[in-house]
Design an enzyme around this catalytic site. Structure first.
Site, PDB file in Angstrom:
ATOM      1  N   SER A 169      43.423 -95.674  17.339  1.00 39.05           N
ATOM      2  CA  SER A 169      43.039 -95.310  18.863  1.00 39.05           C
ATOM      3  C   SER A 169      43.407 -96.488  19.791  1.00 39.05           C
ATOM      4  CB  SER A 169      41.660 -95.383  19.330  1.00 39.05           C
ATOM      5  OG  SER A 169      40.972 -93.962  18.928  1.00 39.05           O
ATOM      6  N   GLY A 228      43.194 -96.896  23.394  1.00 37.95           N
ATOM      7  CA  GLY A 228      41.801 -96.201  24.708  1.00 37.95           C
ATOM      8  C   GLY A 228      42.349 -95.973  25.801  1.00 37.95           C
ATOM      9  N   GLY A 286      45.688 -93.833  24.360  1.00 35.25           N
ATOM     10  CA  GLY A 286      46.159 -92.342  23.208  1.00 35.25           C
ATOM     11  C   GLY A 286      46.279 -93.077  22.322  1.00 35.25           C
ATOM     12  N   GLY A 293      36.606 -92.360  20.679  1.00 43.14           N
ATOM     13  CA  GLY A 293      36.781 -92.386  19.271  1.00 43.14           C
ATOM     14  C   GLY A 293      36.661 -91.872  17.803  1.00 43.14           C
ATOM     15  N   ASP A 294      34.951 -91.080  18.528  1.00 46.56           N
ATOM     16  CA  ASP A 294      34.274 -90.418  17.429  1.00 46.56           C
ATOM     17  C   ASP A 294      34.791 -88.963  17.602  1.00 46.56           C
ATOM     18  OD1 ASP A 294      32.570 -93.088  16.916  1.00 46.56           O
ATOM     19  OD2 ASP A 294      31.142 -92.007  17.987  1.00 46.56           O
TER      20      ASP A 294
END
Length: 308
Positions: free
Chosen positions: A216, A218, A221, A247-248
């Site tokens: 990830s 942020g 992308g 992120g989940d």
């Protein structure tokens, strides 16, 4: 079904204030409670995408009972293992004026050896019906630091693909057990490898054992390095809002893409669209459906054919 593991589940409490003023009294305008912890957030997004999802891990005490009552209101099947200690709380203070969120996370209950053995039995039983498993988040006190390596090996022995989403020493040891996919963020990847260049760091993490690494980045992308190639996917614009849980949701996108056998560019597109749509949602484990549908056709995927 898809199985998610949240060893350090939480009751997520969000306070909303007009503006956060440190060192004084703040009036709360809204309070919300939701089942939390990375794996439970993943499970709720997977269920919203239409996948049958089972969540396991630990829950105990009054907060554990409240978490399970809230989980019963969702489409996620509860397979959490009871423990004597109290499930932790995470408290988020959302500042309406700035859009910032201040997070306070408790450590979690101490897990006894007997409780751990009970969980292992439950986990092995659930693997028999799982198409994939996500191992997510921090570890509560009393759980061995190599636990994700053990759970990865058990899943691989059962022929179940594994996605690992953790950090620090549990990530380092978990990679050695060769998960099918590791999903660190850029900071976790840098801490693991010592490199702040995401592509180089992701290649390094893959050499440590993961079959594929999706990092990830942020608002920039996600980057994936796999045996078949490498790609970076990015939203068409920066999305304003609360990034908690983004992120989940990306994990849910990757995991659903895995079980649906989507090509890697399509998996990344879904993960990035879900992540951005979560930024527009009120809480982790949720996503704004309109934003998600809009971004699915607008996420930009770049191929890096020569890096693997």
């Amino acid at each position: 079904m898809i199985l998610t593991v949240t060893l350090n589940a939480a009751l997520d409490i969000t306070y909303r204030v007009p503006r956060l003023h440190p060192h004084t009294t703040n009036r709360v305008t809204e309070v919300s409670e939701r089942p939390g912890g990375k794996g439970l957030n993943v499970a709720r997004v997977l269920a919203a995408l239409g996948h049958r999802t089972v969540a396991t891990g630990f829950a105990g005490g009054g907060t554990g009972a409240a978490l399970r009552a809230l989980l019963a209101e969702t489409e996620v099947t509860d397979a959490l293992v009871p423990v004597g200690g109290a499930t932790r709380r995470t408290v988020a203070v959302a500042d309406a004026a700035t859009g910032d969120t201040t997070q306070l996370n408790e450590p979690g209950p101490v897990v006894s050896p007997a409780e751990w053995d009970t969980f292992l039995g439950t986990y092995r039983e659930l693997l028999a019906d799982a198409r994939a498993v996500a191992l997510c988040g921090s570890l509560p006190p009393g759980v061995p630091v190599d636990v994700y390596a053990r759970l990865t090996r058990a899943a691989r022995s059962a022929g179940v693909p594994v996605l690992l989403d953790t950090s620090g020493e549990p990530l380092r040891r978990g990679l050695a057990a060769r998960p099918d996919l590791a999903k660190p963020n850029a900071d976790e990847l840098a801490a693991l490898t010592g490199s702040t260049e995401p592509l180089r760091a992701a290649r390094d993490a893959r050499r440590r054992g993961a079959h594929a690494v999706a990092a990830s980045l942020g608002p920039d992308g996600m980057l994936a390095v796999t045996a078949d190639g490498a790609w970076q996917a990015a939203p068409p614009r920066r999305i304003a809002g609360n990034p908690t849980g983004a992120g989940d949701s990306a994990v849910a996108g990757l995991l659903s893409g895995l079980v649906e056998e989507l090509p890697w560019p399509d998996r990344l597109t879904r993960a990035v669209a879900l992540s951005a749509a979560t930024v527009r949602a009120p809480a982790a484990g949720e996503f704004d459906a309109a934003t998600y549908e809009e971004l699915l056709s607008r996420v930009v995927v770049t191929d890096h054919p020569a890096v693997v």
